[in-house]
Enzyme design. Structure first.
Site, mmCIF file in Angstrom:
data_model
loop_
_atom_site.group_PDB
_atom_site.id
_atom_site.type_symbol
_atom_site.label_atom_id
_atom_site.label_comp_id
_atom_site.label_asym_id
_atom_site.label_seq_id
_atom_site.Cartn_x
_atom_site.Cartn_y
_atom_site.Cartn_z
ATOM 1 N N ALA A 11 28.211 -11.616 49.703
ATOM 2 C CA ALA A 11 27.402 -12.798 49.998
ATOM 3 C C ALA A 11 26.032 -12.564 49.377
ATOM 4 O O ALA A 11 25.617 -11.423 49.162
ATOM 5 C CB ALA A 11 27.290 -13.026 51.497
ATOM 6 N N SER A 12 25.341 -13.658 49.097
ATOM 7 C CA SER A 12 24.085 -13.537 48.356
ATOM 8 C C SER A 12 22.930 -13.002 49.184
ATOM 9 O O SER A 12 22.068 -12.291 48.673
ATOM 10 C CB SER A 12 23.698 -14.897 47.756
ATOM 11 O OG SER A 12 24.678 -15.326 46.843
#
Length: 213
Positions: A11-12
């Site tokens: 995930a970012s």
């Protein structure tokens, strides 16, 4: 010998749940008789090559292992140059990339004794990966451009105030600094950057100086 799959979950940001797709990937692996060797989870931008867990996965891999991802954009939103570097590393490791959103890759989840068929599917999958990686990068750049344009319009209208300060967290940092905790201890407790601590320490010093005056 069973084919080993290494799950890559990304995930970012730290606010996002990188493990969200774990159950779906595990089910996908089970349906195809893959043995999950390990999972690699990180919160890093897909637009950056700085992804320690991805490169740890590649270092752990053996020829023929499957790198299993939910979507191609979990692997790459890289520039073309960086994507080629990553592709070269995966090819050197002889890792087979299988993405749940890329049906042409599913055949690679199953070993085959037919060398021609294996090479054909690998070639097709490589081309599709290149295309989807380019699409993911364009989507990333388009969103960044629209965001910048929106901010510029808001600034022109006097509406954009920038990122809001986390006053509760910053007050806690100031309190910890006042109690004599080191920057490293504050960073470990709050997860903030040293630049943020420096800003708050400077602000506190200025306030103390003003009070003393």
């Amino acid at each position: 010998m069973p084919t080993l799959a290494r799950l890559y979950l990304r995930a970012s940001t730290s606010e996002q749940d990188a493990t969200r797709a774990r159950a779906a990937l595990e089910a996908f692996a089970a349906e195809r008789g893959l043995t999950i060797a390990a999972s690699y989870v990180e919160n890093e931008s897909g637009a950056s090559l700085h992804r320690p867990e991805l490169f740890r996965l590649l270092a752990d891999s053996r020829p023929g292992d499957v790198l299993l991802i939910e979507q191609v954009d979990r692997l790459s939103r890289l520039t073309e140059a960086d994507w080629r570097k990553l592709r070269a590393e995966m090819e050197t490791r002889q890792v087979r990339v299988v993405a749940m959103d890329l049906p042409t890759s599913w055949m690679l989840a199953t070993a085959t004794d037919d060398g021609f068929t294996a090479r054909m599917f690998a070639a097709v999958n490589g081309m599709m990966l290149d295309v989807l990686a380019a699409v993911a990068r364009k989507d990333y750049e388009d969103r960044r451009r629209r965001q910048a344009e929106g901010q510029a319009k808001a600034k022109a209208a006097g509406l954009y105030k920038g990122r809001q300060e986390d006053t509760q967290r910053n007050a806690a940092i100031a309190s910890m600094l006042a109690k004599g905790l080191s920057w490293s201890q504050v960073q470990a407790a709050t997860g903030c950057s040293r630049a943020t601590i420096a800003k708050i320490a400077k602000r506190a010093a200025a306030t103390a100086k003003g009070t003393a005056a």
